[in-house]
Each structure stands twice: as C-alpha cells, then as structure tokens.
Design a protein around this motif. Sequence first.
Motif, PDB file in Angstrom:
ATOM      1  N   ALA A 171       0.827  -1.210   0.000  1.00 36.78           N
ATOM      2  CA  ALA A 171       0.000   0.000   0.000  1.00 36.78           C
ATOM      3  C   ALA A 171       0.863   1.263   0.000  1.00 36.78           C
ATOM      4  O   ALA A 171       0.591   2.218  -0.728  1.00 36.78           O
ATOM      5  CB  ALA A 171      -0.933  -0.009   1.214  1.00 36.78           C
ATOM      6  N   CYS A 172       1.927   1.257   0.789  1.00 37.36           N
ATOM      7  CA  CYS A 172       2.826   2.424   0.839  1.00 37.36           C
ATOM      8  C   CYS A 172       3.586   2.579  -0.474  1.00 37.36           C
ATOM      9  O   CYS A 172       3.882   3.705  -0.898  1.00 37.36           O
ATOM     10  CB  CYS A 172       3.765   2.323   2.038  1.00 37.36           C
ATOM     11  SG  CYS A 172       2.902   2.529   3.616  1.00 37.36           S
ATOM     12  N   GLY A 173       3.882   1.479  -1.132  1.00 35.70           N
ATOM     13  CA  GLY A 173       4.520   1.534  -2.449  1.00 35.70           C
ATOM     14  C   GLY A 173       3.609   2.205  -3.466  1.00 35.70           C
ATOM     15  O   GLY A 173       4.043   3.068  -4.246  1.00 35.70           O
ATOM     16  N   PHE A 174       2.332   1.833  -3.450  1.00 36.88           N
ATOM     17  CA  PHE A 174       1.370   2.499  -4.335  1.00 36.88           C
ATOM     18  C   PHE A 174       1.208   3.966  -3.939  1.00 36.88           C
ATOM     19  O   PHE A 174       1.115   4.835  -4.797  1.00 36.88           O
ATOM     20  CB  PHE A 174       0.013   1.787  -4.313  1.00 36.88           C
ATOM     21  CG  PHE A 174      -0.099   0.669  -5.307  1.00 36.88           C
ATOM     22  CD1 PHE A 174       0.016   0.905  -6.675  1.00 36.88           C
ATOM     23  CD2 PHE A 174      -0.340  -0.626  -4.883  1.00 36.88           C
ATOM     24  CE1 PHE A 174      -0.098  -0.124  -7.593  1.00 36.88           C
ATOM     25  CE2 PHE A 174      -0.453  -1.664  -5.796  1.00 36.88           C
ATOM     26  CZ  PHE A 174      -0.328  -1.415  -7.156  1.00 36.88           C
ATOM     27  N   ARG A 175       1.211   4.229  -2.646  1.00 39.83           N
ATOM     28  CA  ARG A 175       1.109   5.621  -2.171  1.00 39.83           C
ATOM     29  C   ARG A 175       2.283   6.446  -2.693  1.00 39.83           C
ATOM     30  O   ARG A 175       2.098   7.559  -3.196  1.00 39.83           O
ATOM     31  CB  ARG A 175       1.104   5.646  -0.639  1.00 39.83           C
ATOM     32  CG  ARG A 175       1.085   7.053  -0.044  1.00 39.83           C
ATOM     33  CD  ARG A 175       1.566   7.067   1.394  1.00 39.83           C
ATOM     34  NE  ARG A 175       2.966   6.662   1.470  1.00 39.83           N
ATOM     35  CZ  ARG A 175       3.529   6.149   2.566  1.00 39.83           C
ATOM     36  NH1 ARG A 175       2.833   5.962   3.657  1.00 39.83           N
ATOM     37  NH2 ARG A 175       4.812   5.813   2.553  1.00 39.83           N
ATOM     38  N   THR A 186       5.650  -5.967  -3.403  1.00 43.58           N
ATOM     39  CA  THR A 186       5.843  -4.681  -4.067  1.00 43.58           C
ATOM     40  C   THR A 186       6.362  -4.791  -5.502  1.00 43.58           C
ATOM     41  O   THR A 186       6.479  -3.779  -6.185  1.00 43.58           O
ATOM     42  CB  THR A 186       6.815  -3.792  -3.261  1.00 43.58           C
ATOM     43  OG1 THR A 186       8.063  -4.467  -3.149  1.00 43.58           O
ATOM     44  CG2 THR A 186       6.265  -3.491  -1.880  1.00 43.58           C
ATOM     45  N   LYS A 187       6.669  -5.978  -5.974  1.00 45.32           N
ATOM     46  CA  LYS A 187       7.273  -6.154  -7.296  1.00 45.32           C
ATOM     47  C   LYS A 187       6.380  -5.674  -8.437  1.00 45.32           C
ATOM     48  O   LYS A 187       6.864  -5.241  -9.473  1.00 45.32           O
ATOM     49  CB  LYS A 187       7.618  -7.629  -7.545  1.00 45.32           C
ATOM     50  CG  LYS A 187       8.667  -8.157  -6.621  1.00 45.32           C
ATOM     51  CD  LYS A 187      10.044  -7.807  -7.113  1.00 45.32           C
ATOM     52  CE  LYS A 187      11.079  -8.501  -6.265  1.00 45.32           C
ATOM     53  NZ  LYS A 187      12.307  -7.799  -6.166  1.00 45.32           N
ATOM     54  N   HIS A 188       5.080  -5.771  -8.269  1.00 43.87           N
ATOM     55  CA  HIS A 188       4.153  -5.478  -9.357  1.00 43.87           C
ATOM     56  C   HIS A 188       3.889  -3.988  -9.579  1.00 43.87           C
ATOM     57  O   HIS A 188       3.357  -3.611 -10.607  1.00 43.87           O
ATOM     58  CB  HIS A 188       2.827  -6.184  -9.093  1.00 43.87           C
ATOM     59  CG  HIS A 188       2.192  -5.716  -7.842  1.00 43.87           C
ATOM     60  ND1 HIS A 188       2.644  -6.095  -6.608  1.00 43.87           N
ATOM     61  CD2 HIS A 188       1.179  -4.864  -7.640  1.00 43.87           C
ATOM     62  CE1 HIS A 188       1.918  -5.491  -5.694  1.00 43.87           C
ATOM     63  NE2 HIS A 188       1.035  -4.741  -6.285  1.00 43.87           N
ATOM     64  N   ILE A 189       4.267  -3.136  -8.644  1.00 44.28           N
ATOM     65  CA  ILE A 189       3.949  -1.710  -8.752  1.00 44.28           C
ATOM     66  C   ILE A 189       4.640  -1.094  -9.968  1.00 44.28           C
ATOM     67  O   ILE A 189       3.985  -0.417 -10.782  1.00 44.28           O
ATOM     68  CB  ILE A 189       4.294  -0.971  -7.443  1.00 44.28           C
ATOM     69  CG1 ILE A 189       3.406  -1.514  -6.310  1.00 44.28           C
ATOM     70  CG2 ILE A 189       4.103   0.540  -7.607  1.00 44.28           C
ATOM     71  CD1 ILE A 189       3.806  -1.068  -4.920  1.00 44.28           C
TER      72      ILE A 189
END
Length: 153
Positions: free
Chosen positions: A50-54, A138-141
């Motif tokens: 979620a923080c990666g998307f943020r 987080t790999k997919h972001i």
Amino acid sequence: MALKVGDKLPVFKAKDADGNDFDSLKFVGKKPLVIYFYPKDNTPGCTAEACGFRDRFEDFKDLGAEIIGISSDSVVSHQKFAKQYKLPFILLSDTDKKITNLFGVPSGLFGLLPGRVTYVVDKNGIIKLIFNSSLMATKHISKALEVIKELAK
C-alpha cells in the motif's frame, strides 16, 4: 473462473473506506485502473504494498490512472489503514469475498491466505495485465506503472 488478459472488467460494487458506494461502471470508459487484491490491512507485506502504491500515486495519477485496493477487511479497518499510512487511493471492502470470487483471485500461500493479484485495466475496461504477486508484495507496482505508461501513449 479466473479472469484473463483480454477479458472485460466485470461490473462490481462495494463500500469504500469512507463508507461510500463504489461502482466500477463509473470508471470504465473514463480512465485506466490498477486494481490490486491484497490479503489484510496492517500486515507487513500489505503495508509495504500500500505504501509503495502511495509513494508512486502521483506517477499513476499524472497518467490518468486510478488505483483501487481490495481486501476482505471491513470499512472501519480500511479507514484506519488509509489514515495511518496516508493512502490517497480507493480501498474497497470485500467482506463477503464476492469481488474476489468474481475476479477468480486464487488463494496464496498454500490456500491459507487470500491472494495478492494486480490487474491493470485500460480505460475501455479491458484487462491488459494480471500479476500474481503472492510472495512479492511490491514487485508489481513498477510493472503496473509500465503498462499504464504504454496505455497513456
């Protein structure tokens, strides 16, 4: 049956973190979507995701894309999660797992956890990428961002 690349996004409705009604039809035809299913609010992998998307939210937003996170957590749980980590995107509550089942999201970790799958959908509602990232939160972001950049051309 699991959705595949090239399939049309199914119509779904849910409550967002503010308790408002969300309808997928309001987005199809208007903007590309990154829809990610994740196991649980406030767990290490899901928080990192979620923080990666943020942290990349503005990159997605600048390309006209909307990010939507979906888990079986309650609206209240999503509210706290979004507030604690300052998440600027939509979180949907799928407590009855209807949306998860509609997409055919497989369970992760030997069926013990809900799955972690990301779907990138073009503005016409056609699925362009499916990334099953059960053990790679987080790999997919960056992969999703690449596809969104291609769609924006």
